[in-house]
Scaffold this active site. Structure first.
Site, short mmCIF file in Angstrom:
data_model
loop_
_atom_site.label_atom_id
_atom_site.label_comp_id
_atom_site.label_asym_id
_atom_site.label_seq_id
_atom_site.Cartn_x
_atom_site.Cartn_y
_atom_site.Cartn_z
N THR A 24 -8.39 -3.23 -0.32
CA THR A 24 -9.02 -4.51 -0.61
C THR A 24 -10.01 -4.91 0.47
OG1 THR A 24 -7.12 -5.22 -1.90
CG2 THR A 24 -8.50 -6.97 -1.06
N GLY B 274 -4.50 -4.22 -3.91
CA GLY B 274 -5.50 -3.18 -4.13
C GLY B 274 -4.73 -1.93 -4.50
N HIS B 275 -4.69 -1.63 -5.79
CA HIS B 275 -3.88 -0.50 -6.28
C HIS B 275 -4.81 0.62 -6.71
CE1 HIS B 275 -0.30 -3.40 -7.22
NE2 HIS B 275 -0.67 -3.40 -5.96
N THR B 276 -4.64 1.78 -6.09
CA THR B 276 -5.55 2.89 -6.35
C THR B 276 -4.95 3.86 -7.37
OG1 THR B 276 -6.08 2.72 -4.01
CG2 THR B 276 -6.99 4.62 -5.19
N LYS C 44 1.92 2.24 -5.07
CA LYS C 44 2.45 1.68 -6.33
C LYS C 44 1.52 1.99 -7.50
CE LYS C 44 2.39 -2.37 -4.39
NZ LYS C 44 2.08 -2.04 -2.99
N ASP D 93 0.81 -1.22 0.00
CA ASP D 93 0.00 0.00 0.00
C ASP D 93 0.84 1.27 0.00
OD1 ASP D 93 -2.23 -1.62 0.09
OD2 ASP D 93 -2.32 -1.60 2.29
N ARG E 119 -9.86 -2.57 6.05
CA ARG E 119 -9.35 -2.60 7.43
C ARG E 119 -8.52 -1.34 7.71
NH1 ARG E 119 -6.20 -8.23 7.60
NH2 ARG E 119 -5.75 -7.59 5.47
N ARG F 91 -5.39 0.65 8.63
CA ARG F 91 -3.98 0.26 8.56
C ARG F 91 -3.26 0.71 9.83
NH1 ARG F 91 -3.71 2.73 2.52
NH2 ARG F 91 -4.57 0.94 1.40
N GLN G 60 2.00 -6.02 -3.22
CA GLN G 60 2.46 -6.16 -1.84
C GLN G 60 3.77 -5.37 -1.64
OE1 GLN G 60 1.35 -9.47 -3.45
NE2 GLN G 60 -0.55 -8.49 -2.89
N ARG H 99 1.91 -29.02 -7.18
CA ARG H 99 1.66 -29.51 -8.55
C ARG H 99 0.25 -30.08 -8.71
NH1 ARG H 99 7.16 -32.51 -7.89
NH2 ARG H 99 6.15 -32.55 -5.87
P1 GDP Z 1 -0.73 0.41 -3.55
O1 GDP Z 1 -1.34 -0.86 -3.09
O2 GDP Z 1 0.75 0.47 -3.30
O3 GDP Z 1 -1.07 0.76 -4.97
O4 GDP Z 1 -1.36 1.55 -2.62
P2 GDP Z 1 -2.92 1.71 -2.24
O5 GDP Z 1 -3.65 2.20 -3.43
O6 GDP Z 1 -3.42 0.49 -1.58
O7 GDP Z 1 -2.83 2.80 -1.09
C1 GDP Z 1 -2.30 4.06 -1.32
C2 GDP Z 1 -3.36 5.12 -1.01
O8 GDP Z 1 -2.76 6.38 -0.93
C3 GDP Z 1 -4.41 5.24 -2.11
O9 GDP Z 1 -5.62 5.63 -1.53
C4 GDP Z 1 -3.86 6.37 -2.99
O10 GDP Z 1 -4.88 7.05 -3.71
C5 GDP Z 1 -3.24 7.26 -1.95
N1 GDP Z 1 -2.06 8.01 -2.39
C6 GDP Z 1 -1.06 7.62 -3.24
N2 GDP Z 1 -0.10 8.57 -3.28
C7 GDP Z 1 -0.49 9.57 -2.46
C8 GDP Z 1 0.09 10.81 -2.05
O11 GDP Z 1 1.19 11.19 -2.45
N3 GDP Z 1 -0.62 11.56 -1.15
C9 GDP Z 1 -1.83 11.17 -0.67
N4 GDP Z 1 -2.44 11.96 0.20
N5 GDP Z 1 -2.40 10.01 -1.03
C10 GDP Z 1 -1.74 9.22 -1.89
P1 IMO Z 2 -0.91 -4.12 -2.30
O1 IMO Z 2 -0.46 -4.69 -3.62
C1 IMO Z 2 -0.91 -4.56 2.04
C2 IMO Z 2 -1.04 -8.64 3.61
C3 IMO Z 2 -2.29 -9.07 4.34
C4 IMO Z 2 -1.68 -10.06 5.32
C5 IMO Z 2 -0.60 -10.75 4.50
C6 IMO Z 2 -1.03 -12.06 3.87
O2 IMO Z 2 -2.19 -3.38 -2.36
O3 IMO Z 2 0.20 -3.36 -1.66
P2 IMO Z 2 -2.58 -12.68 1.79
O4 IMO Z 2 -4.03 -12.41 1.54
O5 IMO Z 2 -1.68 -12.13 0.75
O6 IMO Z 2 -2.30 -14.13 2.08
O7 IMO Z 2 -2.25 -11.90 3.17
O8 IMO Z 2 -0.26 -9.83 3.49
N1 IMO Z 2 -1.27 -8.12 2.26
C7 IMO Z 2 -1.18 -6.82 1.92
N2 IMO Z 2 -0.96 -5.73 2.69
N3 IMO Z 2 -1.04 -4.43 0.70
C8 IMO Z 2 -1.23 -5.51 -0.08
O9 IMO Z 2 -1.23 -5.44 -1.42
C9 IMO Z 2 -1.35 -6.78 0.52
N4 IMO Z 2 -1.56 -8.02 0.06
C10 IMO Z 2 -1.49 -8.84 1.12
O10 IMO Z 2 -2.89 -7.98 5.00
O11 IMO Z 2 -1.05 -9.38 6.37
MG MG Z 3 -2.87 -1.53 -1.85
#
Ligand code: GDP
Ligand code: IMO
Ligand code: MG
Length: 440
Positions: free
Chosen positions: A302, A43-45, A19, A16, A305, A307, A226, A145
């Site tokens: 995703t 979960g990539h936003t 990315k 999170d 929860r 963080r 991740q 496998r």
């Molecule tokens: P990812 O899983 O690495 O793609 O990250 P997530 O999307 O799960 O979580 C990042 C959150 O931070 C998302 O809600 C983004 O829209 C937000 N975000 C990303 N970059 C920035 C930033 O520079 N500033 C702020 N305030 N929010 C950001």
């Molecule tokens: P992105 O790509 C943050 C965490 C789960 C749990 C552990 C194992 O959005 O950064 P899993 O379901 O993979 O077996 O869970 O990994 N986890 C993440 N935490 N961002 C993620 O993905 C995650 N994908 C899995 O919360 O602790």
């Molecule tokens: Mg994420």
């Protein structure tokens, strides 16, 4: 300056890190974006203007109609969820016709999800806190496998044959160990039929596609999911995900060799978050942690929860730099630190009476590690409109300089808000040409 044509983008903390935002920004000039591991636990936003997209399987390059988007062989894919994700995108006017699926990726089936949930229930207070998406059981079946590969999506007879072979054992495990009623073969075949029809035509040899694009000098991005500390080998085991999340996996997870993945951008928040259980040395359970959660809107993409939040940990970042071979950093969410009176940065740990500057090998030691902080004065300015390094207040520049020095890797990109436009590319960075091209 050398032109960078292939770049791996990985999370360098516990996921999170932002990315999705960074990949969407860079993919405006990419010909291809490939995911190489993980599944819909990601979960990539991506945010532009009033549009917010939350992507789980689909690469964050999908919003650019010219970019090819591949789900690589290292992934696990839930066909039912992928169809829903594509439908949702199409409904919002996003063309998904550029999406392709590796025939070698593995399928996450309903029984994997059931097993994931049942495992977690059985572990009770020792649970991992998974996303409940069936990731661990799907990767386990791959390694044992007895998985079903995505190639079967294009071959209904093969899909039926494989499911008929594997379901009895899955049902036995579910029923005998977990008291779950199990799944009916005919019902499952009917459930998956529409997904086979929809996804079958997208299945192809994605490895060859990437190799051809790279040979033609096209721009290729590898999208990690991740983060480093969730890596199956190098993360805080067992509180990790079930795939290799580090840059080297971009090669094996798409069908290339290590020389193809030698530019690696590590994405880090200007502080740290973690979802799920497991050690987190700089976690701040006081008011500062709550402030970071509120200001950073730190709730899972995703699972929703909350963080866990804490300060930037340079020990973690140095470790992530080593295990990924990071050649640059993208520091996100710097704007969230505005208004904090003091900003802490962990430069080392005190572990069982000894000062260390490296990440301990086992998590047993980690729980005995006290972060050693350097403190920096905060700033009150709103950073969300900064578009160059010089636009940042001096206090923010000083914090970034200290971060860069203590991690030992250059900062290439700074993010000051969720929107595409709220991005600063640092002068002389490895991606400067990439972004220049974008503005042509
Ligand atoms: P990812 O899983 O690495 O793609 O990250 P997530 O999307 O799960 O979580 C990042 C959150 O931070 C998302 O809600 C983004 O829209 C937000 N975000 C990303 N970059 C920035 C930033 O520079 N500033 C702020 N305030 N929010 C950001
Ligand atoms: P992105 O790509 C943050 C965490 C789960 C749990 C552990 C194992 O959005 O950064 P899993 O379901 O993979 O077996 O869970 O990994 N986890 C993440 N935490 N961002 C993620 O993905 C995650 N994908 C899995 O919360 O602790
Ligand atoms: Mg994420």
């Amino acid at each position: 300056m050398e032109t960078v044509n292939s770049l791996v983008i990985v999370g360098a903390q516990w996921g999170d890190e932002g990315k999705g935002k960074v990949i969407d920004f860079l993919s405006a000039k990419a010909d291809l974006v490939a995911r190489f591991q993980g599944g819909d636990n990601a979960g990539h936003t991506v945010v532009y203007g009033a549009n917010i997209f939350k992507l789980h399987h689909v690469p964050s390059g999908i919003l650019n109609p010219k970019t090819l988007c591949l789900l690589g062989n290292g992934m696990v894919i839930n066909p039912l969820v992928l169809v829903r994700e594509m439908d949702e995108l199409e409904k919002r006017g996003i063309d998904t016709s550029n999406l392709r699926i590796s025939a070698k990726a593995h399928l996450i089936m309903t029984y994997h999800q059931a097993l994931d949930e049942a495992n977690e229930l059985m572990l009770a207070d020792k649970k991992i806190g998974t996303t409940g998406r069936g990731i661990g059981p799907a990767y386990a079946d791959k390694v044992l496998r007895r998985g079903i590969r995505a190639g079967a999506l294009a071959d209904p007879a093969l899909f039926s044959e494989r499911l008929t072979e594997v379901l009895p054992l899955q049902n036995r495990i579910l029923k005998d160990i977990f008291g779950h009623p199990g799944f009916d073969l005919a019902e499952l075949l009917a459930l998956y039929r529409p997904a086979l029809e929809r996804l079958g035509p997208l299945v192809t040899d994605t490895g060859r596609m990437i190799a051809e694009q790279m040979a033609a000098g096209k721009k290729v991005l590898f999208e990690g999911a991740q983060g480093a500390l969730l890596d199956i080998d190098h993360g805080t085991y067992p509180f990790v995900t079930s795939s290799s999340t580090v840059a080297a996996a971009a090669a094996s997870g798409t069908g290339l060799g290590p020389a193809n993945v030698n530019r690696v951008l590590g994405v880090l928040k200007a502080y740290t978050t973690r979802v799920g259980e497991g050690p987190f040395p700089t976690e701040d359970l006081s008011e500062a942690g709550d402030q970071l959660r509120e200001r950073g809107n730190e709730f899972g993409t995703t699972t929703g929860r909350p963080r866990r939040c804490g300060w930037f940990d340079a020990v973690v970042a140095r470790y992530a730099a080593r295990i990924n071979g990071l050649t640059g950093l993208a520091v996100t969410k710097l704007d969230v630190l505005s208004g904090m009176e003091v900003i802490n940065l962990a430069v080392g740990y005190r572990c069982r009476g000894k000062d260390i500057d490296y990440f301990p090998e086992g998590i047993q030691d980690l729980s005995h590690c006290e972060p050693q902080y350097e403190s920096f004065p905060g700033w009150d300015e709103d950073l969300s409109r900064a578009r160059s390094y010089e636009d940042l207040p001096e206090a923010a520049q000083n914090f970034l300089k200290a971060l860069e020095d203590t991690v030992g890797v250059r900062i290439d990109l700074i993010s000051v808000g969720p929107d595409r436009s709220q991005t600063i590319i640092c002068k002389g960075s490895q991606i400067e040409n990439w972004s220049d091209a974008r503005q042509e």
